[in-house]
Design an enzyme around this catalytic site. Structure first.
Site, PDB file in Angstrom:
ATOM      1  N   ALA A   4      33.438  71.026  13.173  1.00  0.00           N
ATOM      2  CA  ALA A   4      33.366  70.847  14.639  1.00  0.00           C
ATOM      3  C   ALA A   4      32.141  70.065  15.089  1.00  0.00           C
ATOM      4  CB  ALA A   4      33.373  72.219  15.316  1.00  0.00           C
ATOM      5  N   ASN A  45      40.090  70.878  10.073  1.00  0.00           N
ATOM      6  CA  ASN A  45      39.712  69.481  10.264  1.00  0.00           C
ATOM      7  C   ASN A  45      38.689  68.985   9.252  1.00  0.00           C
ATOM      8  OD1 ASN A  45      38.929  66.941  11.867  1.00  0.00           O
ATOM      9  ND2 ASN A  45      37.044  68.141  11.828  1.00  0.00           N
ATOM     10  N   SER A  80      45.995  62.738   6.819  1.00  0.00           N
ATOM     11  CA  SER A  80      45.626  61.319   6.930  1.00  0.00           C
ATOM     12  C   SER A  80      46.853  60.493   6.588  1.00  0.00           C
ATOM     13  CB  SER A  80      44.505  60.996   5.949  1.00  0.00           C
ATOM     14  OG  SER A  80      44.337  59.599   5.840  1.00  0.00           O
ATOM     15  N   TYR A  98      41.311  60.969  -2.338  1.00  0.00           N
ATOM     16  CA  TYR A  98      41.433  61.371  -0.928  1.00  0.00           C
ATOM     17  C   TYR A  98      42.908  61.472  -0.510  1.00  0.00           C
ATOM     18  CZ  TYR A  98      40.768  61.125   4.176  1.00  0.00           C
ATOM     19  OH  TYR A  98      40.788  61.368   5.527  1.00  0.00           O
ATOM     20  N   ALA A 136      44.655  64.450  -2.112  1.00  0.00           N
ATOM     21  CA  ALA A 136      44.265  65.726  -1.485  1.00  0.00           C
ATOM     22  C   ALA A 136      44.961  65.888  -0.135  1.00  0.00           C
ATOM     23  CB  ALA A 136      42.746  65.786  -1.312  1.00  0.00           C
TER      24      ALA A 136
END
Lengths: 78, 251
Positions: B16, B94, B147, B160, B163
């Site tokens: 955050a 996130n 993503s 990336y 994952a």
């Protein structure tokens, strides 16, 4: 409320069963104790006894009786 | 006065402090949510930021600190969240790290490090918190920030992208397993977004933007708007989905 009463009430609440049926209760032994019901049971127990169970213990929690044994690891004597 | 879409809801947001996570926090607070704001390190700057944001919108924001590479720390942090006896209505996974290197140049350990934060940490956090969410009277919403790299096959994204692909799959499985109890799970797949995690060089960025439909880079607020929608009751019939927020990349 003593621990046994609390333990029993959690089972009765989550699975809508009577107290006399608890002793023989096993995971997947009734429709209500499916995988989702299992997570609800664990959440109620964690809340009720203020503990956080390890995933291995959640997996091992195969019956009403086994649960009593496992809770000892968390210093909960039922 | 505009409507507050998350009034009465309590949300957990990881990562955050900055970027997309910070934008989601702002958007959720603006819409009336009380928030557990999770971050790695306690700093005065973050504490002040959270206190000021809470005061600005009249909500409660509780900072929680834990290291996403350490299961014990995650469990400790989540236990702190659970110690507050409130329903958890929304979880936004996130926090993440990025990695840009060709497959042959990505050691297995590096891939493991990326998976640790981008996949196993949200896996564990969701595993623990969803037990509580199952007991909510009006369900809950889990939002995983994935993503486009987890959907498209982009060169340099072996670790990336893999994952994030795993996170997308996990989202769908959670949606399948918890849907009957009113817990929704969706993923957002941002494309090129203006954050500190942007790893493109200028030439590559220009080429990608040229191929995209909207010809521009996204802002964290674009992702936050989608997260707000998924968190709100406006998305009450949406689960198991992956929503691209990418300005029309690769269409």
């Amino acid at each position: 409320m003593n621990n046994l009463k609390k333990y029993n009430e959690i089972f009765m609440k989550v699975f809508s069963v009577e107290e006399k049926a608890l002793e023989e209760l096993e995971y997947q032994g009734i429709d209500e104790w499916d995988s989702v019901g299992h997570m609800e049971l664990i959440a109620e127990l964690e809340d009720g006894f203020d503990i956080m169970m390890d995933t291995d213990d959640i997996i091992d929690f195969s019956s009403y009786k086994k649960g009593i044994e496992l809770l000892k690891k968390y210093e909960v004597e039922v | 006065m505009s409507r507050k879409f998350l009034k009465g809801k309590n949300a957990v947001i990881t990562g955050a402090r900055q970027g997309i996570g910070r934008a989601i926090l702002e958007k959720f607070a603006e819409n009336g949510a009380d928030i557990w704001a999770c971050s790695h390190n306690k700093t005065e700057e973050f504490e002040t930021d959270m206190a000021e944001t809470a005061a600005k919108y009249g909500v409660e924001i509780i900072p929680v600190y834990f290291d996403l590479t350490n299961d014990k720390e995650i469990q400790k942090g989540v236990k702190e969240i659970l110690s507050v006896k409130k329903e958890i209505n929304v979880l936004v996974n996130n926090a993440g790290i990025t990695c840009r290197a060709l497959f042959q140049m990505t050691p297995v350990q590096k891939a493991r490090d990326v998976f640790e934060v981008d996949f196993f940490a949200p896996y564990l956090i969701t595993q623990i918190l969803s037990k509580k969410m199952l007991r909510n009277k009006n369900g809950a919403s889990i939002i995983n920030i994935a993503s486009t790299a987890g959907i498209d096959a982009n060169s340099g994204r072996a670790a990336y992208g893999s994952a994030k692909a795993a996170l997308v799959c996990l989202t769908r499985v959670i949606a399948e397993e918890l849907g009957s109890k009113g817990v929704r799970a969706n993923a957002i797949a941002p494309g090129i977004v203006n954050t500190g995690m942007l790893t493109y060089d200028e030439k590559m960025l220009d080429e990608l933007l040229e191929e995209s439909l909207l010809k521009k880079i996204g802002e964290p607020e674009d992702v936050a708007d989608t997260a707000l929608f998924l968190a709100s009751d406006r998305a009450a019939f949406i689960t198991g989905q992956v929503i691209r927020v990418d300005g029309g990349l690769l269409l």
